[in-house]
Enzyme design. Structure first.
Site, short mmCIF file in Angstrom:
data_model
loop_
_atom_site.label_atom_id
_atom_site.label_comp_id
_atom_site.label_asym_id
_atom_site.label_seq_id
_atom_site.Cartn_x
_atom_site.Cartn_y
_atom_site.Cartn_z
N ASN A 47 93.93 40.04 26.35
CA ASN A 47 93.77 39.22 27.54
C ASN A 47 93.97 37.75 27.18
OD1 ASN A 47 91.28 39.58 26.15
ND2 ASN A 47 90.05 39.17 27.96
N GLU A 49 93.34 34.13 28.87
CA GLU A 49 92.69 33.44 29.99
C GLU A 49 93.30 32.06 30.23
OE1 GLU A 49 88.46 33.74 29.17
OE2 GLU A 49 88.51 35.86 29.80
N CYS A 58 95.30 40.31 31.92
CA CYS A 58 94.55 41.34 31.20
C CYS A 58 95.34 41.89 30.01
CB CYS A 58 94.23 42.52 32.12
SG CYS A 58 93.04 42.18 33.42
N GLU A 60 95.80 45.04 29.11
CA GLU A 60 96.63 46.21 29.42
C GLU A 60 97.98 45.79 29.98
OE1 GLU A 60 93.50 45.57 30.26
OE2 GLU A 60 92.40 47.36 30.86
N CYS A 89 90.74 47.37 34.85
CA CYS A 89 90.56 46.85 36.20
C CYS A 89 91.57 47.47 37.17
CB CYS A 89 90.69 45.32 36.21
SG CYS A 89 92.39 44.73 36.25
N CYS A 92 95.33 46.47 36.75
CA CYS A 92 95.97 47.16 35.60
C CYS A 92 96.25 48.62 35.94
CB CYS A 92 95.09 47.04 34.36
SG CYS A 92 95.06 45.36 33.71
#
Ligand code: THU
Length: 136
Positions: A47, A49, A58, A60, A89, A92
Site C-alpha cells: 500500500n 499512502e 492498496c 492488492e 477491501c 480490491c
C-alpha cells in the site's frame, strides 16, 4: 482446485517480505501482497499512502496493476499479509473480479496464520463483470 501448501507458503512469505516497502506514514497499517500469475510469476505489491488520503493505493491493486502493466491477465492466487490478517477491501475485490472469479484469495497475519481463503467468486458474489457492459 485449492492451493497447495507449498504455493500458499511461498506466496505468504513473498507478501510478508514485500510488506517492508509499504509507505504508510498515516495509517501505519502496512500491507504486503503477492500475486501468482497463470504463467507462474509472482508480482508483489504494497500500500502506498498519500497526504491527500483518498488517493492512497492498496497493496492488492498495486500488485495487480504491476502485473497487468507487464502483460499478465490471468491470476491463480493473491495473498495479502497484514499485522492482523485483515481482509481485502471492496475496491480490491472489484479489481480482482475484473480478471477472473476463480482466483484464490488468501489473507494471513505476519506469523503466517491464514485468516481467510476463498475464491473471488465467494469474496464478491454478484460482482459487476466485464460482460455486464456488453448490453450497451
Ligand atoms: N489497505 C490495503 O492495502 N489493502 C486492503 O485491502 C485494505 C486496506 C491499506 C490502505 C491504507 O493504506 C491502509 O491499508 C489502511 O486502510
Amino acid at each position: 482446485m485449492s492451493l497447495t501448501e507449498e504455493v500458499r507458503q511461498k506466496l505468504i512469505e513473498s507478501a510478508r517480505q514485500s510488506r517492508r516497502w509499504a509507505y504508510v506514514p498515516y495509517s501505519h497499517y502496512a500491507v504486503g501482497a503477492a500475486l501468482l500469475t497463470a504463467s507462474g510469476k509472482i508480482y508483489d505489491g504494497v500500500n502506498v499512502e498519500s497526504a491527500a488520503y483518498p488517493t492512497t493505493m492498496c497493496a492488492e491493486r498495486t500488485a495487480i496493476f504491476k502485473a497487468v502493466s507487464e502483460g499478465e491477465r490471468e491470476f491463480t492466487a493473491i495473498v495479502v499479509v497484514t499485522s492482523n490478517g485483515g481482509a481485502p477491501c471492496g475496491a480490491c475485490r472489484q479489481v480482482m473480479a475484473e480478471f477472473g472469479m476463480d482466483t484464490w484469495v488468501v489473507a494471513a497475519d505476519v506469523e503466517g496464520n491464514v485468516t481467510l481463503e476463498m475464491t473471488v467468486a465467494d469474496l464478491l458474489p454478484g460482482a459487476f463483470r466485464p460482460e455486464d457492459l456488453a448490453h450497451e
